[in-house]
Design a protein around this motif. Structure first.
Motif, PDB file in Angstrom:
ATOM      1  N   MET A  77       1.012  -3.362  -3.489  1.00 12.36           N
ATOM      2  CA  MET A  77       1.355  -1.989  -3.104  1.00 12.36           C
ATOM      3  C   MET A  77       0.287  -0.972  -3.479  1.00 12.36           C
ATOM      4  O   MET A  77       0.445   0.227  -3.205  1.00 12.36           O
ATOM      5  CB  MET A  77       2.686  -1.596  -3.758  1.00 12.36           C
ATOM      6  CG  MET A  77       3.842  -2.481  -3.348  1.00 12.36           C
ATOM      7  SD  MET A  77       5.339  -2.075  -4.277  1.00 12.36           S
ATOM      8  CE  MET A  77       6.350  -3.522  -3.910  1.00 12.36           C
ATOM      9  N   ARG A  78      -0.765  -1.415  -4.160  1.00  9.39           N
ATOM     10  CA  ARG A  78      -1.852  -0.523  -4.544  1.00  9.39           C
ATOM     11  C   ARG A  78      -3.183  -1.173  -4.151  1.00  9.39           C
ATOM     12  O   ARG A  78      -3.245  -2.346  -3.825  1.00  9.39           O
ATOM     13  CB  ARG A  78      -1.844  -0.259  -6.060  1.00  9.39           C
ATOM     14  CG  ARG A  78      -0.537   0.298  -6.601  1.00  9.39           C
ATOM     15  CD  ARG A  78      -0.263   1.726  -6.137  1.00  9.39           C
ATOM     16  NE  ARG A  78       0.905   2.295  -6.807  1.00  9.39           N
ATOM     17  CZ  ARG A  78       2.152   2.168  -6.367  1.00  9.39           C
ATOM     18  NH1 ARG A  78       2.404   1.468  -5.258  1.00  9.39           N
ATOM     19  NH2 ARG A  78       3.156   2.720  -7.024  1.00  9.39           N
ATOM     20  N   ASP A  79      -4.255  -0.397  -4.210  1.00  9.64           N
ATOM     21  CA  ASP A  79      -5.578  -0.950  -3.905  1.00  9.64           C
ATOM     22  C   ASP A  79      -5.947  -1.997  -4.959  1.00  9.64           C
ATOM     23  O   ASP A  79      -6.024  -1.697  -6.155  1.00  9.64           O
ATOM     24  CB  ASP A  79      -6.613   0.181  -3.895  1.00  9.64           C
ATOM     25  CG  ASP A  79      -7.970  -0.278  -3.392  1.00  9.64           C
ATOM     26  OD1 ASP A  79      -8.508  -1.254  -3.966  1.00  9.64           O
ATOM     27  OD2 ASP A  79      -8.487   0.311  -2.439  1.00  9.64           O
ATOM     28  N   LYS A  80      -6.164  -3.228  -4.527  1.00  9.98           N
ATOM     29  CA  LYS A  80      -6.437  -4.336  -5.458  1.00  9.98           C
ATOM     30  C   LYS A  80      -7.734  -4.111  -6.223  1.00  9.98           C
ATOM     31  O   LYS A  80      -7.828  -4.444  -7.413  1.00  9.98           O
ATOM     32  CB  LYS A  80      -6.487  -5.664  -4.697  1.00  9.98           C
ATOM     33  CG  LYS A  80      -5.171  -6.064  -4.040  1.00  9.98           C
ATOM     34  CD  LYS A  80      -5.334  -7.364  -3.264  1.00  9.98           C
ATOM     35  CE  LYS A  80      -4.052  -7.773  -2.557  1.00  9.98           C
ATOM     36  NZ  LYS A  80      -3.648  -6.820  -1.507  1.00  9.98           N
ATOM     37  N   ILE A 136      -4.501 -11.021  -8.107  1.00 16.48           N
ATOM     38  CA  ILE A 136      -5.476 -10.380  -7.228  1.00 16.48           C
ATOM     39  C   ILE A 136      -6.608 -11.328  -6.855  1.00 16.48           C
ATOM     40  O   ILE A 136      -7.069 -11.336  -5.712  1.00 16.48           O
ATOM     41  CB  ILE A 136      -6.043  -9.115  -7.906  1.00 16.48           C
ATOM     42  CG1 ILE A 136      -4.924  -8.093  -8.089  1.00 16.48           C
ATOM     43  CG2 ILE A 136      -7.184  -8.523  -7.097  1.00 16.48           C
ATOM     44  CD1 ILE A 136      -5.338  -6.856  -8.867  1.00 16.48           C
ATOM     45  N   LYS A 137      -7.051 -12.147  -7.800  1.00 16.31           N
ATOM     46  CA  LYS A 137      -8.268 -12.930  -7.554  1.00 16.31           C
ATOM     47  C   LYS A 137      -8.097 -13.917  -6.405  1.00 16.31           C
ATOM     48  O   LYS A 137      -9.088 -14.291  -5.759  1.00 16.31           O
ATOM     49  CB  LYS A 137      -8.713 -13.643  -8.832  1.00 16.31           C
ATOM     50  CG  LYS A 137      -7.830 -14.787  -9.260  1.00 16.31           C
ATOM     51  CD  LYS A 137      -8.383 -15.450 -10.518  1.00 16.31           C
ATOM     52  CE  LYS A 137      -7.522 -16.624 -10.956  1.00 16.31           C
ATOM     53  NZ  LYS A 137      -8.008 -17.254 -12.184  1.00 16.31           N
ATOM     54  N   VAL A 198     -16.677  -4.372  -6.367  1.00 15.52           N
ATOM     55  CA  VAL A 198     -15.699  -5.073  -5.529  1.00 15.52           C
ATOM     56  C   VAL A 198     -15.253  -4.139  -4.404  1.00 15.52           C
ATOM     57  O   VAL A 198     -14.838  -3.008  -4.662  1.00 15.52           O
ATOM     58  CB  VAL A 198     -14.477  -5.525  -6.361  1.00 15.52           C
ATOM     59  CG1 VAL A 198     -13.419  -6.168  -5.460  1.00 15.52           C
ATOM     60  CG2 VAL A 198     -14.907  -6.503  -7.446  1.00 15.52           C
ATOM     61  N   PRO A 199     -15.327  -4.580  -3.124  1.00 15.94           N
ATOM     62  CA  PRO A 199     -14.934  -3.702  -2.010  1.00 15.94           C
ATOM     63  C   PRO A 199     -13.473  -3.299  -2.087  1.00 15.94           C
ATOM     64  O   PRO A 199     -12.633  -4.021  -2.630  1.00 15.94           O
ATOM     65  CB  PRO A 199     -15.192  -4.577  -0.771  1.00 15.94           C
ATOM     66  CG  PRO A 199     -16.130  -5.636  -1.221  1.00 15.94           C
ATOM     67  CD  PRO A 199     -15.815  -5.879  -2.672  1.00 15.94           C
ATOM     68  N   PRO A 203      -3.464  -1.567   0.202  1.00 11.06           N
ATOM     69  CA  PRO A 203      -2.248  -2.322   0.540  1.00 11.06           C
ATOM     70  C   PRO A 203      -2.116  -2.492   2.050  1.00 11.06           C
ATOM     71  O   PRO A 203      -2.473  -1.594   2.814  1.00 11.06           O
ATOM     72  CB  PRO A 203      -1.126  -1.456  -0.039  1.00 11.06           C
ATOM     73  CG  PRO A 203      -1.715  -0.095  -0.220  1.00 11.06           C
ATOM     74  CD  PRO A 203      -3.155  -0.316  -0.497  1.00 11.06           C
ATOM     75  N   GLN A 204      -1.608  -3.654   2.480  1.00 12.20           N
ATOM     76  CA  GLN A 204      -1.528  -3.956   3.900  1.00 12.20           C
ATOM     77  C   GLN A 204      -0.139  -3.724   4.491  1.00 12.20           C
ATOM     78  O   GLN A 204       0.040  -3.770   5.697  1.00 12.20           O
ATOM     79  CB  GLN A 204      -1.967  -5.409   4.130  1.00 12.20           C
ATOM     80  CG  GLN A 204      -3.419  -5.645   3.757  1.00 12.20           C
ATOM     81  CD  GLN A 204      -3.861  -7.069   3.991  1.00 12.20           C
ATOM     82  OE1 GLN A 204      -3.531  -7.961   3.234  1.00 12.20           O
ATOM     83  NE2 GLN A 204      -4.601  -7.292   5.051  1.00 12.20           N
ATOM     84  N   GLY A 205       0.846  -3.517   3.643  1.00 12.51           N
ATOM     85  CA  GLY A 205       2.197  -3.235   4.123  1.00 12.51           C
ATOM     86  C   GLY A 205       2.610  -1.827   3.736  1.00 12.51           C
ATOM     87  O   GLY A 205       1.844  -1.057   3.151  1.00 12.51           O
ATOM     88  N   GLN A 206       3.841  -1.478   4.055  1.00  8.85           N
ATOM     89  CA  GLN A 206       4.361  -0.167   3.673  1.00  8.85           C
ATOM     90  C   GLN A 206       4.616  -0.128   2.167  1.00  8.85           C
ATOM     91  O   GLN A 206       5.170  -1.077   1.605  1.00  8.85           O
ATOM     92  CB  GLN A 206       5.658   0.106   4.419  1.00  8.85           C
ATOM     93  CG  GLN A 206       5.473   0.331   5.915  1.00  8.85           C
ATOM     94  CD  GLN A 206       4.604   1.547   6.211  1.00  8.85           C
ATOM     95  OE1 GLN A 206       4.743   2.590   5.563  1.00  8.85           O
ATOM     96  NE2 GLN A 206       3.701   1.409   7.181  1.00  8.85           N
TER      97      GLN A 206
END
Length: 438
Positions: A77-80, A136-137, A198-199, A203-206
């Motif tokens: 839900m957040r930027d990894k 995350i990894k 790291v780029p 998050p990809q969902g709502q």
């Protein structure tokens, strides 16, 4: 294009890969330096040493069981990439506490009353750190890599992890503890600096509301994840693999000291050989599968692992029949009869283990929706850590009951048999899923 090697030159992958290298290196530099110092310099009793080794492993694993659900929610839900940078900054603070503990223990200041408890607090905090970094990894890979690159990326992460474990373990066994105290802080700083590259991985969902009720979130996460048969069997198989690995790692230092009469450098060598083997197995299985995500070699790999564990046990028993009377350094150890066979058995255990576990992690990120990948890894971590804590407690109980450390190796061989059954069930689930798609 050579997908596997080209990834190492890609800005989509290389910063994450290097960040993970420093993370695994530092974990093991600190953890191994701490355990070896306490086992060889503080305690002088096999059961006490085994109990401390198990306690250290259990404390490191426990946060995965408690906090993985929250870690998975945050990662999805957040930027990894932002989470990685926050976690790596926290590592600097944790390693400073660990460095203070190592320094106090080295100086002999309040070793039992303050230094060792401080070391264990830092170890627990590193477990928390790794709990939030762990999902995350792997889950970030499908976001930055193409589908045909995911298995190669997973293999490189797994192999790189064990190369880093190898490096950290070697240094921990050979450098003075006061140098290790400085090294862990410096490494944490470098790891944080690399993580800045790291780029972004938004998050990809709502966005969803975080569930801060840890127990409820954990139960719901595992329940919601396990309905997919491939993911279900992959998680169970990974859990039993890491339980076997945890028990072996607990056994290595006291086994080296009390059964093989070997120095802490040799105990470090054992962990090194194990790490090299898993790295070899990780790369080898990617070559065999040619980039496809499959469990076709899982059952055979872990059965071969069981054979090597049994061989390791029998060599240890033969060693006891003609054991040295004083602790052996590395040079004396490798020239001792049966040493080469012992190390080859250990290498075989690790290679087979690497071939078994790497494709299973790829299942977790390719058989679920991208927006749920981190939570799937987190659910895996919950089940893994629960199984590993049980394994640590079992090893502690066996030591407390007076079961010789070498006899405990047989427990690992038995667990391999059940892992083979799980690997076979996973392959059947994979075949059924493929048939339904066709």
């Amino acid at each position: 294009m050579n997908t596997s090697t080209d990834l190492l030159r890609s800005k989509r992958f290389l910063p994450l890969f290097v960040t993970q290298l420093f993370n695994a290196f530092n974990d093991n530099l600190y953890k191994t330096a701490m355990v070896l110092f306490v086992v060889y310099q503080v305690y002088n009793d096999e059961s006490t040493e085994a109990a401390f080794s198990a306690l250290a492993s259990g404390l490191f694993i426990l946060p995965f069981f408690i906090l993985s659900a929250l870690a998975g929610q945050l990662a999805d839900m957040r930027d990894k990439a932002r989470i990685i940078r926050i976690v790596k900054f926290c590592e600097i603070l944790i390693m400073f506490v660990g460095a203070v503990g190592l320094t106090l223990a080295w100086k002999g200041i309040a070793v039992d009353t303050f230094a060792i408890p401080l070391l264990l607090v830092a170890l627990f905090a590193m477990g928390v750190h790794s709990t939030f970094f762990g999902p995350i990894k792997y889950a970030i890979l499908p976001q930055h890599l193409r589908r045909e690159e995911v298995l190669a990326g997973t293999g490189w992460v797994e192999a790189g992890t064990y190369v880093a474990i190898l490096a950290g373990t070697i240094l921990a066994g050979w450098i003075p503890v006061e140098v290790a105290a400085v090294g862990i802080v410096v490494t944490a700083v470098i790891g944080w600096l690399v993580s800045l590259k790291v780029p972004a991985a938004p998050p990809q969902g709502q966005p969803e509301k975080l569930d801060w009720h840890i127990l409820r979130a954990s139960v719901r996460l595992v329940r919601d994840t396990m309905h997919n048969a491939e993911v279900y069997y992959a998680i169970l198989a990974i859990s039993f693999f890491w339980t076997i690995g945890a028990v072996l790692f607990i056994q290595f230092p006291p086994l080296a000291k009390n059964v093989l009469m070997a120095s802490k450098e040799v105990a470090s060598l054992f962990l090194v050989v194990f790490s090299i083997g898993v790295a070899i197995g990780s790369v080898a299985v990617n070559r065999l599968l040619k980039g496809s995500v499959s469990a076709r070699y899982a059952a055979r790999s872990v059965l071969m692992m069981a054979v090597f564990v049994l061989a390791f046990y029998f060599v240890c028993k033969l060693w006891q029949a003609d054991a040295p009377t004083e602790l052996l350094g590395v040079a004396d150890f490798v020239s001792w009869p049966m040493a080469a066979v012992l190390l080859l058995c250990l290498l075989g255990v690790a290679i087979a283990g690497g071939m078994f576990v790497v494709p299973l992690y790829a299942f977790l990120t390719t058989r679920v929706a991208p927006e749920k990948a981190s939570r799937t890894i987190a659910a895996n971590n919950i089940v893994n850590s629960g199984a590993m804590v049980i394994g640590s407690l079992l090893a502690t109980a066996l030591s407390a009951a007076g079961v010789p450390i070498v006899e405990q190796v047989l427990m690992c061989a038995a667990m391999c048999l059940f892992s083979a059954w799980l690997g076979d069930r996973l392959h059947r689930a994979e075949s059924n899923a493929a048939a339904q798609v066709a």
